[in-house]
Structures are given as structure tokens and as C-alpha cells.
Design a protein around this motif. Sequence first.
Motif, short mmCIF file in Angstrom:
data_model
loop_
_atom_site.label_atom_id
_atom_site.label_comp_id
_atom_site.label_asym_id
_atom_site.label_seq_id
_atom_site.Cartn_x
_atom_site.Cartn_y
_atom_site.Cartn_z
N THR A 23 47.38 36.05 21.12
CA THR A 23 48.04 35.30 22.19
C THR A 23 49.52 35.67 22.19
O THR A 23 50.18 35.58 21.16
CB THR A 23 47.88 33.78 22.01
OG1 THR A 23 46.50 33.45 22.10
CG2 THR A 23 48.64 33.02 23.08
N ARG A 51 40.27 37.74 26.71
CA ARG A 51 38.97 37.06 26.69
C ARG A 51 37.91 38.04 27.16
O ARG A 51 38.23 39.10 27.71
CB ARG A 51 38.98 35.86 27.63
CG ARG A 51 39.73 34.64 27.11
CD ARG A 51 39.58 33.48 28.05
NE ARG A 51 40.26 32.29 27.58
CZ ARG A 51 40.42 31.18 28.28
NH1 ARG A 51 39.92 31.13 29.52
NH2 ARG A 51 41.04 30.14 27.78
N GLY A 54 38.33 39.50 30.86
CA GLY A 54 39.64 39.36 31.48
C GLY A 54 40.71 38.85 30.55
O GLY A 54 40.51 38.74 29.33
N VAL A 55 41.85 38.50 31.14
CA VAL A 55 43.01 38.01 30.39
C VAL A 55 43.29 36.58 30.84
O VAL A 55 43.51 36.31 32.03
CB VAL A 55 44.26 38.89 30.63
CG1 VAL A 55 45.47 38.29 29.94
CG2 VAL A 55 44.00 40.31 30.15
N ALA A 56 43.26 35.64 29.88
CA ALA A 56 43.59 34.25 30.18
C ALA A 56 45.11 34.12 30.28
O ALA A 56 45.83 34.59 29.41
CB ALA A 56 43.04 33.32 29.11
N LYS A 58 48.35 31.38 31.03
CA LYS A 58 48.76 29.98 31.11
C LYS A 58 50.26 29.91 31.36
O LYS A 58 51.05 30.43 30.57
CB LYS A 58 48.41 29.23 29.82
CG LYS A 58 48.80 27.76 29.84
CD LYS A 58 48.43 27.07 28.53
CE LYS A 58 48.82 25.60 28.56
NZ LYS A 58 48.48 24.92 27.28
N GLU A 75 46.82 27.80 35.15
CA GLU A 75 45.95 28.50 34.20
C GLU A 75 44.93 29.28 35.00
O GLU A 75 44.44 28.80 36.03
CB GLU A 75 45.25 27.52 33.25
CG GLU A 75 46.17 26.85 32.25
CD GLU A 75 45.40 26.06 31.19
OE1 GLU A 75 44.50 26.67 30.56
OE2 GLU A 75 45.68 24.87 31.01
N CYS A 76 44.59 30.48 34.52
CA CYS A 76 43.58 31.28 35.21
C CYS A 76 43.11 32.38 34.27
O CYS A 76 43.66 32.58 33.18
CB CYS A 76 44.17 31.91 36.48
SG CYS A 76 45.43 33.17 36.15
N THR A 77 42.08 33.08 34.70
CA THR A 77 41.62 34.27 33.99
C THR A 77 41.69 35.44 34.96
O THR A 77 41.06 35.42 36.02
CB THR A 77 40.18 34.11 33.47
OG1 THR A 77 40.15 33.02 32.53
CG2 THR A 77 39.72 35.39 32.76
#
Length: 541
Positions: A23, A51, A54-56, A58, A75-77
Motif C-alpha cells: 500500500t 488487488r 486492479g488497483v484499489a 482511496k 474509494e474505487c478499484t
Amino acid sequence: MPDAFKLVSTAGDQSIDVKPGQTLVVGRAVTSDVPIFDPTISRQHAQVTARDGGVAVKDLGSSNGTFLNGSRVTECTAAPNDVITFGKVAFYVRPVAAPAPAPKPPTSAGFAVPHKPAGATIVRQLPVRESGSLSSPLKALEEEVAKATAEPDAATARNAKKLELLLEISKALSRQQDVDKLLESVVDFTFQVMDVDRVSILLHEPGGTDPIPRISKSRLGEGSASARHVPKSIVGQVVNERVAILTDNAAEDERFKGKSIMLQSVRSAMGAPLMSSDGTVLGLIYVDNLTSTHAFTAEDLEFLIAFSGVAAVAIENGQLGDRLRREAMVLSNFQRYFAPDLAKQIAEHSEEVKLGGAKRPVVIFFSDIRGFTSMSENMAPESVATLLGEYFNEMVEIVFRHGGTLDKFIGDAIMALWGAPLASDNDADKAMAAAIDMQRALVPLNEHWKATGKPEIAIGIGINFGEVFAGNIGSEQRMEYTVLGDAVNTASRLCSNAGRGEIMVSEPLFKRLKNPPPVEARDPIKVKGKSKPVPIYHVKY
């Protein structure tokens, strides 16, 4: 295990590896995992995590937001080929192919044989001492050049050329007094004498804990944001341990492995602290090469140390010159308005004397000569000027003696302050004592004027306490410290209602007094902007 991804800036000048289980914090602070020095980026802007698929992302409460394909998100992926934008800096999401499994190391009798990676880093770390005075490096370099020039062998001749170069640089920097132009010169000299792609100089700011990039340039023609990337791992080690370091192969350097230096495509790098004459760290100079490992040698590191010593002396002297110029400006602007000891305190903290101000509680004082206009009509201009000069000299001396600030003269009126720019818990009592001393000081002054054929005068005084805007108003070349607000208008109104020889104070001022004199309540007065009349008191002294 989650997939690995790479974030590639749409400008093509930066890439960020997001590895499984990692992270990263993206932000403008040097201490961020991924520093991005763009004004639209917050100090702690967002965090990204790899993840499956994809990429989380925040957002960490940034001012200018984080976006996925143009839509603001908390927040999204982000999937492969999506676009993540931090503020106004955009990145493509690219998948990274998994590396082939590493071959097992050879064994002997069932025990693994230690394996050293090919092209492992060559690291050198050298302590750096404080710099001397401006004259000491010049004199030392001149002596070293003379000594080296007399020696015949090739190595000494090469060192002589380096010393000659340092000597010329030192002389050139000693002639430059402006700190910003000085830093430009240091960076330009670095590009001239060393094979580097990027150069950054970071300096400590007053009250700051981490050095801040003051100037950064890239030989590769990249944008300024890319040029300002300085790995926090190198910054921390150089500044905290006061050492110059060289990493020849950043990818294999165990001290930096897995940290921001890995994220910024740095291959070879050097950093050296800028040491002041008293042993404190002013900041550091950082150089790197983005294309080659083993780009720097031990000689390069030693040259960078010598160069940083010369630069540190010049920067320290430039900062001293800046401070002296600021103090001179402060004194020229303020010594007429503050008591001498207060003006000295302000000059010594001149970095705090800037345009602007803040709300603060202040005691506001007005005094006015009663009937001055009609009196002056019957006097010669020279006599008026002489009388006012004698009067103001005495009154201002009383203000200063009681720790007040002379705000301004308004014709024959005096405006003074207590509690700004420096406050004490007995400002109200100081102002009251000054008012009583002023009224009493008029007795001998009037006797003197009467004896010399001048008219006697009487003054009215009004004092209030309240919250005002207090600060420096004007320009960088000419500032005046003053206060603005409703409490100022009330003080002026109190003064207007004071008769000859009277001192009128407001209720808020009276309540602030620790040792109040006898007072007599008067009829409340109306003040513009206030719905209710203001209670006032006549002071018996």
C-alpha cells in the motif's frame, strides 16, 4: 496472490510500481511513498493498493480530489487501462507480467550456497563535517591548487583541475547574494561538472522538520514535477546521519529496496548534506542518473562532498544576508512606531513580519487635543510645528515607557495599541497608566508653553478593549502595523466624548483592569454599527 500493476503518468514522465501486498501513499510531502510535487496534490492525497484485477484507490481527504476516468471518487478499484487522476496529475493503470521463477541456488551437501545478485550495488558512505567561513574554503582551495599543480603525476594533475574548478565555482558563488539566484547557480554548476540527469536542493524551512525542495531541474527535459522527485529514503539518511551516500545500483541497494527510490526509476544516485558553520544541517544536494547503474564513482562522491561544502557556505551567507536585509526593512518600517526593545524583538523574528495579519484582542487608545484647530489659526505655522513636536515627543515617550505601540498620528491625535504585536496579561493596566501619565505630563508642559508665550492645551483620551484585525498593511517595501475593526471605532468615539483633561474607558476595558482606578459611570453613548448604547466610565485620577 494479487496481480502487480504499474501506474504510468499520461505525460510519460513517471511510473509507479504497485506490487502485491503493498500500500503506497501518494502526496506532495517528501515523506510520501510516492511524492508528486504538484500544487493540486495534497500532502497526503490518496493511497493505492494492488488487488486481483486492479488497483484499489482511496482518497485521503484531499482538497482537489481523486478521479477514476473523470469521475470523482472516495474509494474505487481501477481496472487495467483505466485512468486515475490525483488533483490534475493523471496515470494509466497498466498490468505487469509476473516474473519468471528464480532458479534455485546451487547446494552443497544439502546446504544452500550464498548467492550474490549480478551487478550488486557498490555503496559508499562518508561523514560530512560542518562548513567554515566564506574565506576559509577559498583560502584552502587556493593552497590545495598550488600544491597539486606542483606535482607531476597524472592523478594529482586530475585532482588539480578539479580543485581549480571548485575554486572558480567558490569565487562565483561568493559574488551572488540572492539565495534563489544562488541556488540556480549551484544547480547549473552541478550540470556542468557532473554527469547527472536530475539535481535537487532541499532546504529546511523555519519551524519545519523535513527539508523542502527549493529548486529541482532535469537534464532530460522532463516537467518540473518529475524533476522534483527526491527519494525520501536518501533524504532521511543524508540529513539524519549527516553523511554523503552513493548508491551505484539502486535496485539492489538493500537500504532503499522496496521504498520510494524503487518507484522513481532511479538507477544511480548521490546525496550530500549542506552543513552550516555551526554544525546544523541546512538541507541537502541530491543528484541521480535514471538510465545507468554504476554511473558514479568514489571520486564523484568526494567531489560532491567538496562541492556541497562550498555551496553550503554560500547558501548560509546568502541566508544571513537575506535575514539582515529583512531586519533592516523591519527596523526602518517599525522603529518609529514601537518601543526600541519591542522593535528589536520584531527585527530578530523578521521571518514572521509579512503582509497580512489575524484577529486578536487588543487595547486601543486615542488621545486628541481639544480646540486645536481654532487655536492653531492664531499661531504661525512654525510655532504650531514646534508645539506639536514637543507635545508628541513627550506623549510617545510615555506610550513606549508603558510598553505600547504607536499606531499613527492623525493630525493632532495619537492612536496607540497594547496587546499587538506582542501581548501581556496586563495590557489594559499599562494603557491606563499611560493615559494618566499623559494627563499629568501636560501640567509642566503647559507651564513651559505659558512661559514662552505659547497657548496651553488640554487633551481628551478614550480607551477600549476588543477583538480587531491586527497586521501589516502596505507593500513589501513599505509596511505599517495597524488594527482595523469595530473596537477601533468605539475607542475613537470614546475619545470624542472625553472633555478637556478627561479619560473615558469602555466597560470591556474596565473589566480587564487588574488594578482599576476610581471611576464614575456616565450615560451610555451611541456608536455607529451598534444597536445598543455603549456603557462608559470617567476615570478619576
